[in-house]
Design a protein around this motif. Structure first.
Motif, PDB file in Angstrom:
ATOM      1  N   ASP A 142       0.662  -0.648   0.329  1.00 37.83           N
ATOM      2  CA  ASP A 142      -0.186  -0.029   0.079  1.00 37.83           C
ATOM      3  C   ASP A 142       0.717   1.250   0.005  1.00 37.83           C
ATOM      4  OD1 ASP A 142       0.833  -0.597   2.590  1.00 37.83           O
ATOM      5  OD2 ASP A 142      -0.865  -0.185   3.295  1.00 37.83           O
ATOM      6  N   LEU A 143       0.135   2.299  -0.310  1.00 38.40           N
ATOM      7  CA  LEU A 143       0.738   3.385  -0.109  1.00 38.40           C
ATOM      8  C   LEU A 143       1.934   4.067   1.140  1.00 38.40           C
ATOM      9  CD1 LEU A 143      -1.283   5.880  -2.469  1.00 38.40           C
ATOM     10  CD2 LEU A 143       0.981   4.650  -3.257  1.00 38.40           C
ATOM     11  N   PRO A 144       2.953   4.634   1.375  1.00 36.36           N
ATOM     12  CA  PRO A 144       3.291   4.649   2.851  1.00 36.36           C
ATOM     13  C   PRO A 144       2.577   5.904   3.048  1.00 36.36           C
ATOM     14  CG  PRO A 144       4.606   5.331   1.358  1.00 36.36           C
ATOM     15  CD  PRO A 144       3.523   3.891   0.171  1.00 36.36           C
ATOM     16  N   ARG A 145       2.851   5.611   4.295  1.00 32.37           N
ATOM     17  CA  ARG A 145       2.333   6.872   4.663  1.00 32.37           C
ATOM     18  C   ARG A 145       3.392   7.079   6.490  1.00 32.37           C
ATOM     19  NH1 ARG A 145      -4.299   5.604   6.487  1.00 32.37           N
ATOM     20  NH2 ARG A 145      -3.099   3.584   7.588  1.00 32.37           N
ATOM     21  N   GLU A 151       0.150  17.854   4.319  1.00 31.62           N
ATOM     22  CA  GLU A 151      -0.213  18.053   3.125  1.00 31.62           C
ATOM     23  C   GLU A 151       0.288  18.441   2.029  1.00 31.62           C
ATOM     24  OE1 GLU A 151      -4.262  20.862   1.068  1.00 31.62           O
ATOM     25  OE2 GLU A 151      -3.681  21.139   3.111  1.00 31.62           O
ATOM     26  N   ASN A 152       0.277  17.793   0.153  1.00 27.77           N
ATOM     27  CA  ASN A 152       0.938  18.057  -0.340  1.00 27.77           C
ATOM     28  C   ASN A 152       0.505  19.354  -1.458  1.00 27.77           C
ATOM     29  OD1 ASN A 152       3.641  16.427  -0.119  1.00 27.77           O
ATOM     30  ND2 ASN A 152       1.825  15.307   0.583  1.00 27.77           N
ATOM     31  N   ALA A 153       0.785  20.007  -1.979  1.00 26.25           N
ATOM     32  CA  ALA A 153       0.274  20.979  -3.225  1.00 26.25           C
ATOM     33  C   ALA A 153      -0.130  19.800  -4.550  1.00 26.25           C
ATOM     34  CB  ALA A 153       0.891  22.429  -3.131  1.00 26.25           C
ATOM     35  N   CYS A 154      -0.548  20.290  -4.584  1.00 23.01           N
ATOM     36  CA  CYS A 154      -1.133  19.574  -6.127  1.00 23.01           C
ATOM     37  C   CYS A 154      -0.308  21.057  -7.777  1.00 23.01           C
ATOM     38  CB  CYS A 154      -1.925  20.145  -6.544  1.00 23.01           C
ATOM     39  SG  CYS A 154      -2.673  18.585  -8.370  1.00 23.01           S
ATOM     40  N   THR A 155       1.207  20.217  -7.714  1.00 32.90           N
ATOM     41  CA  THR A 155       1.944  21.214  -8.724  1.00 32.90           C
ATOM     42  C   THR A 155       2.237  20.273 -10.074  1.00 32.90           C
ATOM     43  OG1 THR A 155       3.641  20.178  -7.314  1.00 32.90           O
ATOM     44  CG2 THR A 155       2.622  22.442  -6.851  1.00 32.90           C
ATOM     45  N   PRO A 156       1.413  19.870 -10.343  1.00 27.13           N
ATOM     46  CA  PRO A 156       1.183  19.245 -12.278  1.00 27.13           C
ATOM     47  C   PRO A 156       3.347  19.574 -12.766  1.00 27.13           C
ATOM     48  CG  PRO A 156      -0.585  19.044 -12.005  1.00 27.13           C
ATOM     49  CD  PRO A 156      -0.069  20.591 -11.053  1.00 27.13           C
ATOM     50  N   PRO A 165       3.442  11.570  -0.265  1.00 29.82           N
ATOM     51  CA  PRO A 165       1.551  11.737  -1.499  1.00 29.82           C
ATOM     52  C   PRO A 165       0.625  11.170  -0.426  1.00 29.82           C
ATOM     53  CG  PRO A 165       3.131  11.357  -2.580  1.00 29.82           C
ATOM     54  CD  PRO A 165       3.611  10.874  -1.402  1.00 29.82           C
ATOM     55  N   THR A 166      -0.964  11.606  -0.454  1.00 27.57           N
ATOM     56  CA  THR A 166      -1.673  10.503  -0.918  1.00 27.57           C
ATOM     57  C   THR A 166      -2.197  10.245  -1.881  1.00 27.57           C
ATOM     58  OG1 THR A 166      -3.551  12.394  -1.016  1.00 27.57           O
ATOM     59  CG2 THR A 166      -3.011  11.788   1.657  1.00 27.57           C
ATOM     60  N   HIS A 167      -3.522   9.234  -2.373  1.00 26.63           N
ATOM     61  CA  HIS A 167      -2.952   8.771  -3.393  1.00 26.63           C
ATOM     62  C   HIS A 167      -3.935   9.897  -4.067  1.00 26.63           C
ATOM     63  CE1 HIS A 167      -6.311   6.822  -5.962  1.00 26.63           C
ATOM     64  NE2 HIS A 167      -5.341   6.338  -6.363  1.00 26.63           N
ATOM     65  N   THR A 168      -5.265  10.736  -3.318  1.00 24.12           N
ATOM     66  CA  THR A 168      -5.377  11.622  -4.186  1.00 24.12           C
ATOM     67  C   THR A 168      -4.408  12.578  -4.961  1.00 24.12           C
ATOM     68  OG1 THR A 168      -7.463  11.906  -3.196  1.00 24.12           O
ATOM     69  CG2 THR A 168      -6.890  14.265  -4.163  1.00 24.12           C
ATOM     70  N   GLU A 169      -3.473  13.041  -3.721  1.00 23.05           N
ATOM     71  CA  GLU A 169      -2.506  14.257  -3.995  1.00 23.05           C
ATOM     72  C   GLU A 169      -1.740  13.483  -5.084  1.00 23.05           C
ATOM     73  OE1 GLU A 169      -2.089  16.376   0.263  1.00 23.05           O
ATOM     74  OE2 GLU A 169      -0.511  14.275  -0.564  1.00 23.05           O
ATOM     75  N   ILE A 170      -2.050  12.362  -5.519  1.00 27.77           N
ATOM     76  CA  ILE A 170      -0.516  11.869  -6.293  1.00 27.77           C
ATOM     77  C   ILE A 170      -1.897  11.925  -7.460  1.00 27.77           C
ATOM     78  CG2 ILE A 170      -0.080   9.399  -6.762  1.00 27.77           C
ATOM     79  CD1 ILE A 170       0.262   8.504  -4.697  1.00 27.77           C
ATOM     80  N   LEU A 174       0.257  13.858 -10.920  1.00 29.43           N
ATOM     81  CA  LEU A 174       0.602  13.421 -12.542  1.00 29.43           C
ATOM     82  C   LEU A 174      -1.155  13.161 -13.009  1.00 29.43           C
ATOM     83  CD1 LEU A 174       1.744   9.630 -11.520  1.00 29.43           C
ATOM     84  CD2 LEU A 174       2.955  11.944 -12.465  1.00 29.43           C
ATOM     85  N   GLY A 175      -2.107  14.015 -13.179  1.00 30.18           N
ATOM     86  CA  GLY A 175      -3.082  14.172 -14.259  1.00 30.18           C
ATOM     87  C   GLY A 175      -3.585  12.996 -14.690  1.00 30.18           C
TER      88      GLY A 175
END
Length: 237
Positions: A142-145, A151-156, A165-170, A174-175
């Protein structure tokens, strides 16, 4: 004798005490469940290490086989790479290189290709290259925590540096849709980065210890609640 005869807590005390006991109990159960989940992954890893990796070109999103060694089929997408920041080794700052891999099913899976050092000014001292080997075998997890999630900023963009990063942030970075899993590339697969995988950031035994601590705190709150909300009996003499 009625042991509750002289028990006179105020309503606000009841509310605060019940809230504290509920929170501690919930945290204890959560830590226990995390310990059980990781212990199950540990058992799966031991069993998976006995046989060969299972070859697959698709994964069931509803039942991801965490703890299993897989030989996945598809193609690398080196242009889609995330750097897991703040990963030190022997006192040196570095990052883990997570590169996207497209399974033959079209699903996108992140591959942890290993650790590489940063320069002293913490700048990335390399440009990720497309892996030279099409052999992609490793352990699915699973994704490490982190213990304290930030919180990570979404910076494509290329080489986004993120802290657990959370799954949503990933997916935001990546878009595109990505499986909520990470494949730890086998150490003997040709590659440029160091692979010395730890079992977990927090092992199962520590989760069980945290569970007992929260349970003990809940019991302490129960004791204090009854101990200090009892009115001394009146002296009839």
């Amino acid at each position: 004798m009625n042991i509750l005869a002289n028990w006179r807590p105020r309503p606000v005390v009841i509310i605060v005490a019940l809230a504290g006991i509920a929170v501690c109990t919930r945290l204890s159960i959560w830590q226990w469940d995390r310990g059980n989940a990781k212990a199950e992954i540990e058992r799966g890893r031991l069993e998976a290490g006995i046989g060969d990796a299972r070859t697959t070109g698709s994964l069931d999103l509803a039942h991801l086989p965490f703890g299993e060694r897989l030989h996945v089929q598809g193609r690398w997408r080196a242009d889609q790479t995330i750097l897991l920041d703040n990963q030190t080794r022997q006192g040196r700052p570095g990052v883990h290189v997570w590169t996207l891999f497209e399974l033959t099913s079209g699903q996108q899976l992140l591959i942890n290709r290993g650790w590489t050092a940063l320069s002293l000014d913490r700048e990335v001292a390399f440009v990720p290259q497309t892996p030279v080997s099409e052999r992609v075998t490793g352990l699915l997890r699973d994704l490490p925590r982190a213990g304290l999630q930030t919180e990570n900023a979404c910076t494509p963009g290329a080489l986004a540096r993120m802290n657990y990063p959370t799954h949503t942030e990933i997916e935001c970075t990546l878009g595109e849709p990505v499986l909520p899993a990470l494949l730890l590339l086998d150490a003997d697969v040709p590659g440029a980065y160091l692979r010395e995988w730890q079992r977990f950031e927090i092992p199962p035994a520590r989760h069980y210890g945290y569970a007992f601590q929260w349970a003990a705190l809940a019991l302490t709150l129960v004791f204090l609640f009854f101990r200090f909300n009892r009115v001394p009996p009146k002296d009839d003499h």
